[in-house]
Design an enzyme around this catalytic site. Structure first.
Site, PDB file in Angstrom:
ATOM      1  CB  SER A 266      -0.855  -0.011   1.381  1.00  0.00           C
ATOM      2  OG  SER A 266      -0.258   0.228   2.419  1.00  0.00           O
ATOM      3  CB  CYS A 267       3.710   2.131   1.736  1.00  0.00           C
ATOM      4  SG  CYS A 267       2.621   2.530   3.169  1.00  0.00           S
ATOM      5  CG  LEU A 268       7.817   0.906  -1.332  1.00  0.00           C
ATOM      6  CD1 LEU A 268       8.723  -0.066  -1.650  1.00  0.00           C
ATOM      7  CD2 LEU A 268       8.314   1.985  -0.778  1.00  0.00           C
ATOM      8  CE  LYS A 270      -0.261   5.690   0.102  1.00  0.00           C
ATOM      9  NZ  LYS A 270      -0.606   6.881   0.810  1.00  0.00           N
ATOM     10  CG  ASP A 271       4.158   6.598  -0.251  1.00  0.00           C
ATOM     11  OD1 ASP A 271       3.200   7.054  -0.467  1.00  0.00           O
ATOM     12  OD2 ASP A 271       4.759   6.215   0.634  1.00  0.00           O
TER      13      ASP A 271
END
Ligand code: NAD
Length: 436
Positions: A266-268, A270-271
């Site tokens: 959910s992070c890399l 998207k970021d």
């Protein structure tokens, strides 16, 4: 000291449980009724090692869980940990954070306390000053820095080690104006995290640090994945030995050098997208970041190419996928590469069977009856023509010649080199190892 946490997802619930288990007076707020009802009963909405235990301890102490924002009144500290998901153009969706801080502002209006509001949600540089601060000041009719503190406090935890990372972060970043609230926040964190560096900076730098962190990690992964593709063309070459050795160089470091099917979660992704979008908006062409993302997106094609090279047309072929979570020790499948692979194989009319020790429920919620779900490794391999190991779950290490005997064709693609040390009687390909 009374603490409020707004948003009980991976970040918020981990933080709430860790602080509550230490006996802090804490209230966790979420808009999701069902989630709150379950958490109150000690049921975590997701799997995370140690979380359930700490949550139970917290519930036995002073922890309160509610959908009622008014319970944050009289808080000394309020953490905001709501989601900032991705929009289709790559930028972040900030409606949840806007709504959360609007509600906080309304409570502040009639609050005699002067709380410190810490924003943990990941937001692009400028969001705090241009969006969050004006909303809270307008709703509360109070002034940041005078009547309440407002601090950017990005979060660096990793799912699967969320509790450990919450207890022992590698750094605490505090971004904002140098007011008495900043001093109080510094004292609070130095007490709960003694000996951990605290970096004090302004809002926009704190916001940028989070993106710098994740985009660097993504860069390491794409770097090692590109090298692993080269190794695969060199008979006998082994990416793990390459990674282990370069990792011994302190200028490089050994973490995030595991070659595989690409980064997900959910992070890399998207970021990375948010930073690329942001860079373009401010007139910088992010050539390196674009290449990192492009390399990542291509990695899945390499797997499909390997399958097609051996099986030919994939129509009606029976393939097993081991691991659907985005990494081991989590049931989170958000932006999991395995889920992407399933979608791509379904488009090629493959008959798919999947198994994951923790993420089956979440996987079923996406694919329903479109694929088959096995309750064990052996069940998943029956009559299979290809096994693809996507996630390095510990239990996959036990796969041996006996386990693969029930396959129709003993063809293995091991994206994590889980079985690379074994000499299995099979047609075995490991990502990053050149077939001799
Ligand atoms: P999540 O989606 O798991 O949880 C967010 C929670 O916020 C949900 O339970 C949702 O119901 C709740 N929520 C939404 N709007 C709300 C509102 N107005 N008021 C109260 N609750 C509300 O998200 P997450 O994975 O915990 O991530 C939270 C933030 O932290 C994101 O910005 C993310 O990028 C960042 N972050 C996540 C991780 C990670 O590993 N998951 C790590 C570091 C930073």
């Amino acid at each position: 000291m009374k603490i409020g946490v707004i948003g009980l997802g991976f970040v918020g619930l981990s933080l709430t449980s860790v602080l509550a288990s230490k006996g802090k007076d804490i209230v966790g707020i979420d808009v999701d009724d069902e989630k709150c009802a379950n958490i109150k009963k000690g049921i975590s909405p997701f799997f995370e090692p140690e979380l359930k235990k700490l949550l139970k301890i917290g519930l036995g102490k002073k922890l309160k869980i509610s959908t009622d924002f008014s319970l944050i009144k009289n808080s000394d500290i309020i953490f905001v940990t709501v989601g900032t998901p991705q929009r289709s153009n790559g930028s972040i969706e900030i409606s949840m954070i806007k709504s959360a801080v609007k509600d906080i502002g309304k409570i502040l209006k009639n609050d005699k306390k002067n709380p410190i509001i810490l924003i943990k949600s990941t937001v692009t540089p400028g969001t705090m000053q241009e969006i969050i601060l004006p909303i809270i000041e307008k709703e509360s009719r109070k002034k940041a820095g005078k009547d309440f503190g407002l601090i950017s406090n990005p979060e660096f935890l990793q799912e699967s080690t969320a509790i450990r990372d919450t207890k022992f972060p590698h750094v605490v970043v505090l971004g904002g104006y140098q007011t008495r609230y900043m001093k109080k926040a510094e004292k609070f964190f130095s007490e709960i995290h003694p000996n951990i560096p605290i970096v004090i900076t302004n809002h926009q730098t704190a916001e940028m640090i989070k993106y710098a962190n994740n985009s660097f990690l993504a860069t390491k992964i794409s770097f090692i994945n590109q090298l692993s593709n080269i190794c695969q063309k060199i008979p006998g070459a082994n990416i793990d030995d390459v990674a282990k050795t370069i990792g011994l160089d302190p200028r490089i470091g050994k973490l995030f050098l595991n070659a595989g099917p690409g980064y997900g979660g959910s992070c890399l992704p998207k970021d990375m997208k948010a930073l690329i979008n942001f860079a373009n908006r401010v007139g910088i062409n992010p050539t390196l970041l674009n290449a990192v993302e492009h390399t990542n997106n291509k990695q899945i094609q390499n797997i499909i190419h390997l399958i097609e090279k051996t099986l030919g047309s994939l129509k009606n072929k029976h393939i097993t996928i081991l691991g659907t979570a985005f990494k081991p020790d989590t049931d989170d499948i958000r932006d999991s590469i395995s889920i992407e692979l399933i979608k791509k194989l379904l488009a090629k009319k493959v008959t798919l069977t999947v198994y994951d020790p923790k993420a089956m429920k979440n996987t079923k919620s996406i694919f329903k009856e479109k694929i088959r779900y096995a309750d064990s490794i052996s069940h998943s391999l029956k009559n299979s023509q290809c096994m693809i190991i996507m996630v390095h779950w510990k239990q996959f290490e036990k796969i041996n010649d006996n386990s693969i005997n029930i396959m129709k064709r003993k063809f293995i693609i091991d994206c994590r080199r889980v079985l690379s040390g074994k000499k299995l009687n099979s047609n075995y390909y490991a990502i990053g190892i050149g077939k001799a």
